[in-house]
Design a protein around this motif. Structure first.
Motif, mmCIF file in Angstrom:
data_model
loop_
_atom_site.group_PDB
_atom_site.id
_atom_site.type_symbol
_atom_site.label_atom_id
_atom_site.label_comp_id
_atom_site.label_asym_id
_atom_site.label_seq_id
_atom_site.Cartn_x
_atom_site.Cartn_y
_atom_site.Cartn_z
ATOM 1 N N VAL A 42 47.866 27.020 36.306
ATOM 2 C CA VAL A 42 48.339 27.944 35.246
ATOM 3 C C VAL A 42 48.918 29.068 35.963
ATOM 4 O O VAL A 42 48.000 30.106 36.472
ATOM 5 C CB VAL A 42 47.751 28.207 33.967
ATOM 6 N N ILE A 43 50.175 29.536 36.281
ATOM 7 C CA ILE A 43 50.810 30.744 36.764
ATOM 8 C C ILE A 43 51.293 31.476 35.397
ATOM 9 O O ILE A 43 52.430 31.278 34.701
ATOM 10 C CB ILE A 43 51.855 30.356 37.776
ATOM 11 N N GLN A 96 34.705 25.322 36.409
ATOM 12 C CA GLN A 96 33.948 26.432 36.417
ATOM 13 C C GLN A 96 34.795 27.622 35.921
ATOM 14 O O GLN A 96 35.966 27.675 36.334
ATOM 15 C CB GLN A 96 33.472 26.690 38.001
ATOM 16 N N LEU A 97 34.335 28.333 35.013
ATOM 17 C CA LEU A 97 35.200 29.293 34.529
ATOM 18 C C LEU A 97 35.368 30.482 35.483
ATOM 19 O O LEU A 97 34.422 31.094 36.120
ATOM 20 C CB LEU A 97 34.712 29.941 33.208
ATOM 21 N N GLU A 98 36.609 30.832 36.048
ATOM 22 C CA GLU A 98 36.985 31.734 36.768
ATOM 23 C C GLU A 98 37.374 33.193 36.073
ATOM 24 O O GLU A 98 38.163 33.051 35.143
ATOM 25 C CB GLU A 98 38.202 31.404 37.575
ATOM 26 N N PRO A 99 37.118 34.180 36.492
ATOM 27 C CA PRO A 99 37.324 35.584 35.813
ATOM 28 C C PRO A 99 38.833 35.733 35.981
ATOM 29 O O PRO A 99 39.412 35.087 36.773
ATOM 30 C CB PRO A 99 36.463 36.570 36.505
ATOM 31 N N LEU A 143 40.817 34.828 27.643
ATOM 32 C CA LEU A 143 41.990 33.978 27.488
ATOM 33 C C LEU A 143 42.723 33.641 28.661
ATOM 34 O O LEU A 143 43.502 32.702 28.879
ATOM 35 C CB LEU A 143 43.032 34.403 26.370
ATOM 36 N N ASN A 144 42.226 34.437 29.725
ATOM 37 C CA ASN A 144 43.054 34.415 30.979
ATOM 38 C C ASN A 144 42.533 33.960 32.116
ATOM 39 O O ASN A 144 42.852 34.229 33.413
ATOM 40 C CB ASN A 144 43.938 35.542 31.096
ATOM 41 N N GLY A 145 41.227 33.606 32.058
ATOM 42 C CA GLY A 145 40.506 33.211 33.134
ATOM 43 C C GLY A 145 40.994 31.667 33.833
ATOM 44 O O GLY A 145 41.744 31.139 33.092
ATOM 45 N N CYS A 146 40.780 31.568 35.039
ATOM 46 C CA CYS A 146 41.320 30.160 35.643
ATOM 47 C C CYS A 146 42.836 30.106 35.746
ATOM 48 O O CYS A 146 43.501 29.167 35.949
ATOM 49 C CB CYS A 146 40.810 28.951 34.769
ATOM 50 N N LYS A 147 43.326 31.495 35.579
ATOM 51 C CA LYS A 147 44.988 31.363 35.927
ATOM 52 C C LYS A 147 45.321 32.248 37.078
ATOM 53 O O LYS A 147 44.445 33.127 37.252
ATOM 54 C CB LYS A 147 45.623 32.096 34.672
ATOM 55 N N GLN A 148 46.466 32.141 37.699
ATOM 56 C CA GLN A 148 46.963 32.871 38.559
ATOM 57 C C GLN A 148 47.761 33.793 38.134
ATOM 58 O O GLN A 148 48.647 33.384 37.158
ATOM 59 C CB GLN A 148 47.723 32.054 39.771
ATOM 60 N N CYS A 149 47.793 35.201 38.637
ATOM 61 C CA CYS A 149 48.536 36.131 37.744
ATOM 62 C C CYS A 149 49.495 36.737 38.642
ATOM 63 O O CYS A 149 49.567 37.271 39.815
ATOM 64 C CB CYS A 149 47.538 37.339 37.395
ATOM 65 N N MET A 150 50.800 36.649 38.346
ATOM 66 C CA MET A 150 52.073 37.112 38.911
ATOM 67 C C MET A 150 52.721 38.080 38.191
ATOM 68 O O MET A 150 52.542 38.161 37.047
ATOM 69 C CB MET A 150 53.188 36.246 39.112
ATOM 70 N N VAL A 151 53.370 39.287 38.984
ATOM 71 C CA VAL A 151 54.469 40.152 38.130
ATOM 72 C C VAL A 151 55.700 39.966 38.571
ATOM 73 O O VAL A 151 56.022 39.849 39.795
ATOM 74 C CB VAL A 151 53.815 41.649 38.390
ATOM 75 N N LEU A 152 56.717 39.816 37.632
ATOM 76 C CA LEU A 152 58.012 39.514 37.748
ATOM 77 C C LEU A 152 58.729 40.450 36.832
ATOM 78 O O LEU A 152 58.336 40.437 35.425
ATOM 79 C CB LEU A 152 58.409 38.273 37.726
ATOM 80 N N ASP A 153 59.665 40.988 37.274
ATOM 81 C CA ASP A 153 60.615 41.808 36.335
ATOM 82 C C ASP A 153 61.969 40.673 35.948
ATOM 83 O O ASP A 153 62.768 40.607 36.600
ATOM 84 C CB ASP A 153 61.273 43.143 36.791
#
Length: 412
Positions: A43-44, A374-377, A70-80
């Motif tokens: 999940v990105i 495994q839950l990732e922060p 709600l947002n563990g195990c996700k990759q976090c990007m910023v896009l305008d």
């Protein structure tokens, strides 16, 4: 390659290999994508510059905890996504994705030229999943949709509280999470259809639609009382929503409260026998469910008299020994430390890099033979932007360094 090499691995996560672009915010969409991440999907999460609203709430007390939940195990990007370059990156990511999830107001993605038709033209295998408060095609489509407003419109508030007091909202964010669960179900169904037929659909879940079936008890009373003068009000306090069960209430103890429900005569007989009042089982006032419902004030008084002379734990253990359905009313401190949920791995302690030691939930969905992920922060805002650009789009370090300031600039 041998035939053995083609055998599926039964220990793989069910959604392993599925790539999800998550544009959703607050609770509704992020919970659906959390369930997908917990089931093995990549999940990105793409946020606007400054972060999504739930992340921004972190400046207020413990309001950062829901984002972490709600947002563990996700990759976090910023896009305008208001910029041409941000839109171009999203389009490139979509070309290799399986699912895109968004819960913007209807029409927002179309105005950004990133609607379902445009993105599915780039990737015909893309499942486009959206959720809103009231749907994209009805007269309410432009109404602001927060859990509170949907609770008000959908009948949750009018059926919550006591009949002689104003309506109140349900404590949990029911509409958001009901919609999130339905959204996950719709996405899983669409993935199954795509696997069988190759068809990738656009799908939608409205919060109002998702919560309506939960009104079933209250609706039963509504239909049964239509046209009856002085019919019961829709708010029943802690009694059954359709006033069709008795006893069914929260009863006082010497140190708290105990919820008790008797479903049928067997439970009623067990209850009165345990209370030391076996003669009540054959009392003509209480001999049938219909009679007990008609005399529910008397029933509640009898039960309250017994519970109020015992502690919450004593009353609970005594009734459980007699197989009477009941439960102590517990506070959040007790719930966070619930031994059953911790023993089953449903709740886990986590050392979060910014929040410290917290409790987070795992997915309620379990798959036999598959180890739980495994839950990732949850990650910091934009912390994976460079990694995603490199791994998924093949950008080199120089291109990433040049683009990052533009992709994450403050919204205008």
């Amino acid at each position: 390659m041998s035939a053995v090499d083609h055998q599926p691995d039964p220990t793989r996560q069910p959604l392993d290999g599925i790539v999800v672009i998550d544009l959703s915010q607050i609770y509704n969409g992020p919970y659906a994508t959390f369930l997908m991440a917990a089931a093995g999907a990549t999940v990105i999460k793409i946020e606007p510059p400054g972060g999504e609203p739930l992340r921004r709430r972190g400046v207020v007390g413990g309001a950062a905890l829901p984002f972490a939940m709600l947002n563990g195990c996700k990759q976090c990007m910023v896009l305008d996504l208001k910029s041409a370059e941000g839109k171009a990156v999203l389009r490139d990511l979509v070309r290799e994705a399986d699912v895109l999830v968004e819960n913007y107001a209807p029409g927002t993605m179309e105005r950004l030229e990133l609607g379902a038709d445009a993105l599915q033209a780039l990737n015909p295998r893309l499942i486009y999943a959206c959720s809103s408060g009231f749907g994209s095609d009805g007269p309410y489509k432009s109404y602001p949709a927060m859990d509170l407003t949907v609770q008000a419109m959908a009948g949750v508030m009018s059926t919550t509280g006591y009949p002689d007091r104003p309506p109140v909202k349900a404590g949990p964010a029911l509409c958001d999470f009901f919609a999130g669960v339905h959204l996950y179900g719709a996405i899983a169904t669409a993935l199954f259809e795509r696997e069988r037929t190759g068809t990738a659909r656009r799908l939608e879940v409205a919060m109002q639609d998702a919560v309506y079936p939960a009104l079933s008890s209250s609706l039963g009373m509504y239909w049964g009382q239509r046209g009856v003068e002085n019919s019961p009000p829709p708010r029943t306090g802690n009694r059954h929503g359709g006033l069709a069960e008795a006893p069914y209430n929260v009863y006082p103890t010497s140190d708290g409260w105990l919820a008790i429900i008797c479903v049928g005569d067997v439970h009623w007989r067990s209850l009165v026998r345990t209370m030391g009042r076996p003669e009540l089982a054959d009392d003509p006032r209480f001999g049938s469910l219909k009679q007990r419902v008609a005399a529910m004030d008397e029933v509640d008084a009898l039960v309250s008299d017994w519970t109020s002379r015992r502690t919450k734990e004593e009353a609970f253990q005594t009734l459980m020994a007699s197989k009477v359905p009941c439960a102590p009313v517990r506070d959040l401190e007790e719930v966070v430390n619930d031994p059953n949920m911790h023993a089953r791995g449903s709740l886990q302690w986590q050392d979060h890099p910014t929040l410290g030691r917290i409790v987070v939930q795992n997915s309620p969905l379990r798959y036999a033979g598959v180890p739980r992920r495994q839950l990732e922060p949850s990650h910091e805002l934009g912390s994976d932007t460079a990694a995603v650009l490199k791994a998924r789009l093949g950008w080199d370090d120089a291109a990433i360094a040049a683009a990052l300031p533009r992709l994450s600039r403050t919204e205008h």
